[in-house]
Design a protein around this motif. Structure first.
Motif, PDB file in Angstrom:
ATOM      1  N   ILE A  24       8.171  -2.571   3.338  1.00 55.47           N
ATOM      2  CA  ILE A  24       7.357  -1.563   2.650  1.00 55.47           C
ATOM      3  C   ILE A  24       8.286  -0.485   2.104  1.00 55.47           C
ATOM      4  CG2 ILE A  24       5.538   0.167   2.912  1.00 55.47           C
ATOM      5  CD1 ILE A  24       4.378  -1.693   5.122  1.00 55.47           C
ATOM      6  N   ARG A  25       8.508  -0.531   0.798  1.00 53.04           N
ATOM      7  CA  ARG A  25       9.508   0.348   0.171  1.00 53.04           C
ATOM      8  C   ARG A  25       8.939   1.199  -0.954  1.00 53.04           C
ATOM      9  NH1 ARG A  25      11.860  -2.340   3.873  1.00 53.04           N
ATOM     10  NH2 ARG A  25      13.953  -3.264   3.679  1.00 53.04           N
ATOM     11  N   ASP A  26       7.658   1.009  -1.305  1.00 54.67           N
ATOM     12  CA  ASP A  26       7.093   1.782  -2.419  1.00 54.67           C
ATOM     13  C   ASP A  26       5.584   1.940  -2.225  1.00 54.67           C
ATOM     14  OD1 ASP A  26       5.682  -0.517  -3.726  1.00 54.67           O
ATOM     15  OD2 ASP A  26       7.744  -1.208  -4.052  1.00 54.67           O
ATOM     16  N   CYS A  27       5.021   2.875  -3.003  1.00 58.73           N
ATOM     17  CA  CYS A  27       3.602   3.192  -2.864  1.00 58.73           C
ATOM     18  C   CYS A  27       2.706   2.078  -3.383  1.00 58.73           C
ATOM     19  CB  CYS A  27       3.291   4.502  -3.589  1.00 58.73           C
ATOM     20  SG  CYS A  27       3.874   5.975  -2.698  1.00 58.73           S
ATOM     21  N   ASN A  28       3.182   1.295  -4.319  1.00 56.89           N
ATOM     22  CA  ASN A  28       2.373   0.169  -4.798  1.00 56.89           C
ATOM     23  C   ASN A  28       2.113  -0.835  -3.678  1.00 56.89           C
ATOM     24  OD1 ASN A  28       2.150   1.145  -7.396  1.00 56.89           O
ATOM     25  ND2 ASN A  28       3.938   0.023  -8.167  1.00 56.89           N
ATOM     26  N   THR A  29       3.146  -1.076  -2.851  1.00 56.21           N
ATOM     27  CA  THR A  29       2.978  -1.985  -1.715  1.00 56.21           C
ATOM     28  C   THR A  29       1.975  -1.418  -0.722  1.00 56.21           C
ATOM     29  OG1 THR A  29       5.238  -2.819  -1.957  1.00 56.21           O
ATOM     30  CG2 THR A  29       4.180  -3.123   0.187  1.00 56.21           C
ATOM     31  N   ILE A  30       2.078  -0.127  -0.451  1.00 54.88           N
ATOM     32  CA  ILE A  30       1.136   0.517   0.474  1.00 54.88           C
ATOM     33  C   ILE A  30      -0.286   0.386  -0.043  1.00 54.88           C
ATOM     34  CG2 ILE A  30       0.402   2.720   1.466  1.00 54.88           C
ATOM     35  CD1 ILE A  30       3.349   3.559   1.465  1.00 54.88           C
ATOM     36  N   GLU A  31      -0.474   0.704  -1.313  1.00 55.75           N
ATOM     37  CA  GLU A  31      -1.815   0.628  -1.906  1.00 55.75           C
ATOM     38  C   GLU A  31      -2.375  -0.790  -1.838  1.00 55.75           C
ATOM     39  OE1 GLU A  31      -4.065   2.535  -5.751  1.00 55.75           O
ATOM     40  OE2 GLU A  31      -1.989   1.857  -6.006  1.00 55.75           O
ATOM     41  N   SER A  32      -1.518  -1.769  -2.094  1.00 57.34           N
ATOM     42  CA  SER A  32      -1.950  -3.168  -2.043  1.00 57.34           C
ATOM     43  C   SER A  32      -2.407  -3.546  -0.644  1.00 57.34           C
ATOM     44  CB  SER A  32      -0.801  -4.068  -2.490  1.00 57.34           C
ATOM     45  OG  SER A  32      -1.173  -5.429  -2.391  1.00 57.34           O
ATOM     46  N   TYR A  33      -1.650  -3.124   0.371  1.00 58.57           N
ATOM     47  CA  TYR A  33      -2.035  -3.434   1.749  1.00 58.57           C
ATOM     48  C   TYR A  33      -3.341  -2.735   2.135  1.00 58.57           C
ATOM     49  CZ  TYR A  33       2.005  -6.064   3.538  1.00 58.57           C
ATOM     50  OH  TYR A  33       2.934  -7.045   3.803  1.00 58.57           O
ATOM     51  N   LEU A  34      -3.479  -1.468   1.768  1.00 60.35           N
ATOM     52  CA  LEU A  34      -4.707  -0.747   2.118  1.00 60.35           C
ATOM     53  C   LEU A  34      -5.910  -1.366   1.413  1.00 60.35           C
ATOM     54  CD1 LEU A  34      -3.467   2.976   2.087  1.00 60.35           C
ATOM     55  CD2 LEU A  34      -3.744   1.447   4.054  1.00 60.35           C
ATOM     56  N   ASN A  35      -5.731  -1.771   0.182  1.00 57.79           N
ATOM     57  CA  ASN A  35      -6.822  -2.434  -0.542  1.00 57.79           C
ATOM     58  C   ASN A  35      -7.181  -3.779   0.079  1.00 57.79           C
ATOM     59  OD1 ASN A  35      -7.062  -0.356  -2.387  1.00 57.79           O
ATOM     60  ND2 ASN A  35      -5.749  -1.315  -3.929  1.00 57.79           N
ATOM     61  N   ALA A  36      -6.199  -4.377   0.772  1.00 55.28           N
ATOM     62  CA  ALA A  36      -6.429  -5.673   1.423  1.00 55.28           C
ATOM     63  C   ALA A  36      -7.068  -5.525   2.803  1.00 55.28           C
ATOM     64  CB  ALA A  36      -5.113  -6.441   1.545  1.00 55.28           C
ATOM     65  N   GLY A  37      -7.318  -4.284   3.216  1.00 57.88           N
ATOM     66  CA  GLY A  37      -8.001  -4.067   4.483  1.00 57.88           C
ATOM     67  C   GLY A  37      -7.125  -3.620   5.637  1.00 57.88           C
ATOM     68  N   VAL A  38      -5.833  -3.424   5.385  1.00 55.80           N
ATOM     69  CA  VAL A  38      -4.929  -2.894   6.415  1.00 55.80           C
ATOM     70  C   VAL A  38      -5.250  -1.417   6.644  1.00 55.80           C
ATOM     71  CG1 VAL A  38      -2.516  -2.303   6.884  1.00 55.80           C
ATOM     72  CG2 VAL A  38      -3.095  -4.556   5.963  1.00 55.80           C
ATOM     73  N   HIS A  39      -5.192  -0.975   7.890  1.00 54.82           N
ATOM     74  CA  HIS A  39      -5.510   0.421   8.209  1.00 54.82           C
ATOM     75  C   HIS A  39      -4.277   1.334   8.165  1.00 54.82           C
ATOM     76  CE1 HIS A  39      -9.245  -1.377   9.560  1.00 54.82           C
ATOM     77  NE2 HIS A  39      -9.747  -0.190   9.798  1.00 54.82           N
ATOM     78  N   TYR A  40      -3.145   0.822   8.653  1.00 52.21           N
ATOM     79  CA  TYR A  40      -1.928   1.637   8.717  1.00 52.21           C
ATOM     80  C   TYR A  40      -0.744   0.830   8.197  1.00 52.21           C
ATOM     81  CZ  TYR A  40      -4.847   4.063  12.167  1.00 52.21           C
ATOM     82  OH  TYR A  40      -5.872   4.692  12.811  1.00 52.21           O
ATOM     83  N   VAL A  41       0.131   1.487   7.459  1.00 48.74           N
ATOM     84  CA  VAL A  41       1.379   0.845   7.047  1.00 48.74           C
ATOM     85  C   VAL A  41       2.537   1.556   7.723  1.00 48.74           C
ATOM     86  CG1 VAL A  41       0.486   0.021   4.843  1.00 48.74           C
ATOM     87  CG2 VAL A  41       1.569   2.262   4.964  1.00 48.74           C
ATOM     88  N   ILE A  42       3.535   0.770   8.085  1.00 52.01           N
ATOM     89  CA  ILE A  42       4.679   1.295   8.825  1.00 52.01           C
ATOM     90  C   ILE A  42       5.896   1.305   7.910  1.00 52.01           C
ATOM     91  CG2 ILE A  42       6.156   0.999  10.854  1.00 52.01           C
ATOM     92  CD1 ILE A  42       3.800  -0.706  12.051  1.00 52.01           C
ATOM     93  N   ILE A  43       6.446   2.494   7.695  1.00 47.89           N
ATOM     94  CA  ILE A  43       7.647   2.649   6.881  1.00 47.89           C
ATOM     95  C   ILE A  43       8.842   2.745   7.812  1.00 47.89           C
ATOM     96  CG2 ILE A  43       8.830   4.074   5.171  1.00 47.89           C
ATOM     97  CD1 ILE A  43       6.072   5.074   4.259  1.00 47.89           C
ATOM     98  N   GLY A  44       9.766   1.808   7.684  1.00 47.10           N
ATOM     99  CA  GLY A  44      10.931   1.764   8.563  1.00 47.10           C
ATOM    100  C   GLY A  44      12.215   2.081   7.838  1.00 47.10           C
ATOM    101  N   THR A  45      12.829   1.078   7.244  1.00 43.66           N
ATOM    102  CA  THR A  45      14.107   1.242   6.542  1.00 43.66           C
ATOM    103  C   THR A  45      14.041   2.354   5.500  1.00 43.66           C
ATOM    104  OG1 THR A  45      14.814  -1.033   6.903  1.00 43.66           O
ATOM    105  CG2 THR A  45      15.742   0.095   4.995  1.00 43.66           C
ATOM    106  N   ALA A  46      12.977   2.381   4.714  1.00 45.79           N
ATOM    107  CA  ALA A  46      12.865   3.388   3.653  1.00 45.79           C
ATOM    108  C   ALA A  46      12.784   4.804   4.206  1.00 45.79           C
ATOM    109  CB  ALA A  46      11.643   3.095   2.780  1.00 45.79           C
ATOM    110  N   ALA A  47      12.329   4.966   5.455  1.00 49.65           N
ATOM    111  CA  ALA A  47      12.270   6.300   6.047  1.00 49.65           C
ATOM    112  C   ALA A  47      13.668   6.877   6.252  1.00 49.65           C
ATOM    113  CB  ALA A  47      11.523   6.256   7.379  1.00 49.65           C
ATOM    114  N   VAL A  48      14.629   6.000   6.490  1.00 44.67           N
ATOM    115  CA  VAL A  48      16.018   6.431   6.663  1.00 44.67           C
ATOM    116  C   VAL A  48      16.698   6.605   5.315  1.00 44.67           C
ATOM    117  CG1 VAL A  48      18.252   5.850   7.693  1.00 44.67           C
ATOM    118  CG2 VAL A  48      16.136   5.201   8.867  1.00 44.67           C
TER     119      VAL A  48
END
Length: 246
Positions: free
Chosen positions: A84-108
């Motif tokens: 998960i490296r961009d907001c488009n990916t987050i939006e896609s997951y949330l639209n698919a019914g995911v409740h939370y997205v976890i940002i790891g590598t990109a947070a650093v």
């Protein structure tokens, strides 16, 4: 404190790694939806998923399996990490019914992305902090940074992050118990709710975490232990509920 079953996806299968090594994986199921349903029937209140291929590639690779689970089990909250490296990916997951997205590598590597994501998707962003000897690892744990886990948590204290998923890589998949001291220290010093990950072996690990949950530990992710039968999800959640209420 939630007991959160983990489903790690590699090439569309449910696997567990040892210390994050993609070459040291055990396949537990080739049917992620059936596996998720099993944990839902066991009383799980949330599901933790990791796109292992995505973590290394930097872009989702198992999104179809994730969407299949959210469609089959719409009442089971899902949190997903890996690539998960961009907001488009987050939006896609949330639209698919995911409740939370976890940002790891990109947070650093791109801390501003976390702030942007929290502003655009309030209440849905978790930061994943995976550490070796206290230092944050990135890129599917293939690289170790010079950033300390506690410092990274502090950086996001006021960003609107829902929680930190903290993984002690040296314990992950090794069935050696949770690093309680490091987990509590991160929660107290970082100032954010922490979901513990890595090393959960049996119900005693759940007991030990629940007993210190007042420090800000809100969940415990378990993978290999529930697949190999050393931990029962329903019993673990019931114990956690009793201890936290007490």
């Amino acid at each position: 404190m939630l007991v959160i079953p983990a489903i790690d996806l590699k090439d569309g299968q449910c696997v567990r790694l040892r210390q994050g090594d993609m070459d040291d994986s055990t396949v537990f199921s080739d049917d992620p939806v059936a596996t998720a349903a099993q944990w839902a029937q066991s009383g799980a209140r949330r599901l933790h998923m990791v796109d292992l291929n995505g973590a290394f590639a930097g872009t989702p690779k198992n999104a179809a399996a994730v969407k299949a689970i959210t469609q089959a089990l719409p009442s089971l909250p899902v949190q997903i990490g890996g690539g998960i490296r961009d907001c488009n990916t987050i939006e896609s997951y949330l639209n698919a019914g995911v409740h939370y997205v976890i940002i790891g590598t990109a947070a650093v590597k791109n801390p501003e992305f976390v702030h942007e994501a929290c502003a655009r998707f309030p209440g849905h962003i978790i930061v994943g902090i995976d550490a070796k000897a206290g230092f944050v690892a990135t890129d599917g744990w293939a690289e170790t940074s010079t950033v300390q886990a506690v410092d990274l948590a502090r950086d996001f204290r006021d960003a609107g992050v829902e929680a930190i998923v903290y993984t002690d890589i040296e314990r992950d998949g090794m069935m050696q118990g949770v690093n309680i001291a490091a987990t509590v220290n991160l929660a107290v010093e970082g100032g954010l709710p922490v979901i513990a990950s890595g090393g959960v072996t049996d119900i005693e690990d759940i007991r030990r975490l629940a007993e210190v949950s007042h420090n800000g530990i809100v969940g415990a992710i378990t993978g290999r232990a529930i697949y190999e039968g050393t931990l029962n999800v329903a019993e673990a959640q019931a114990l956690s509920d009793r201890l936290v209420r007490a």
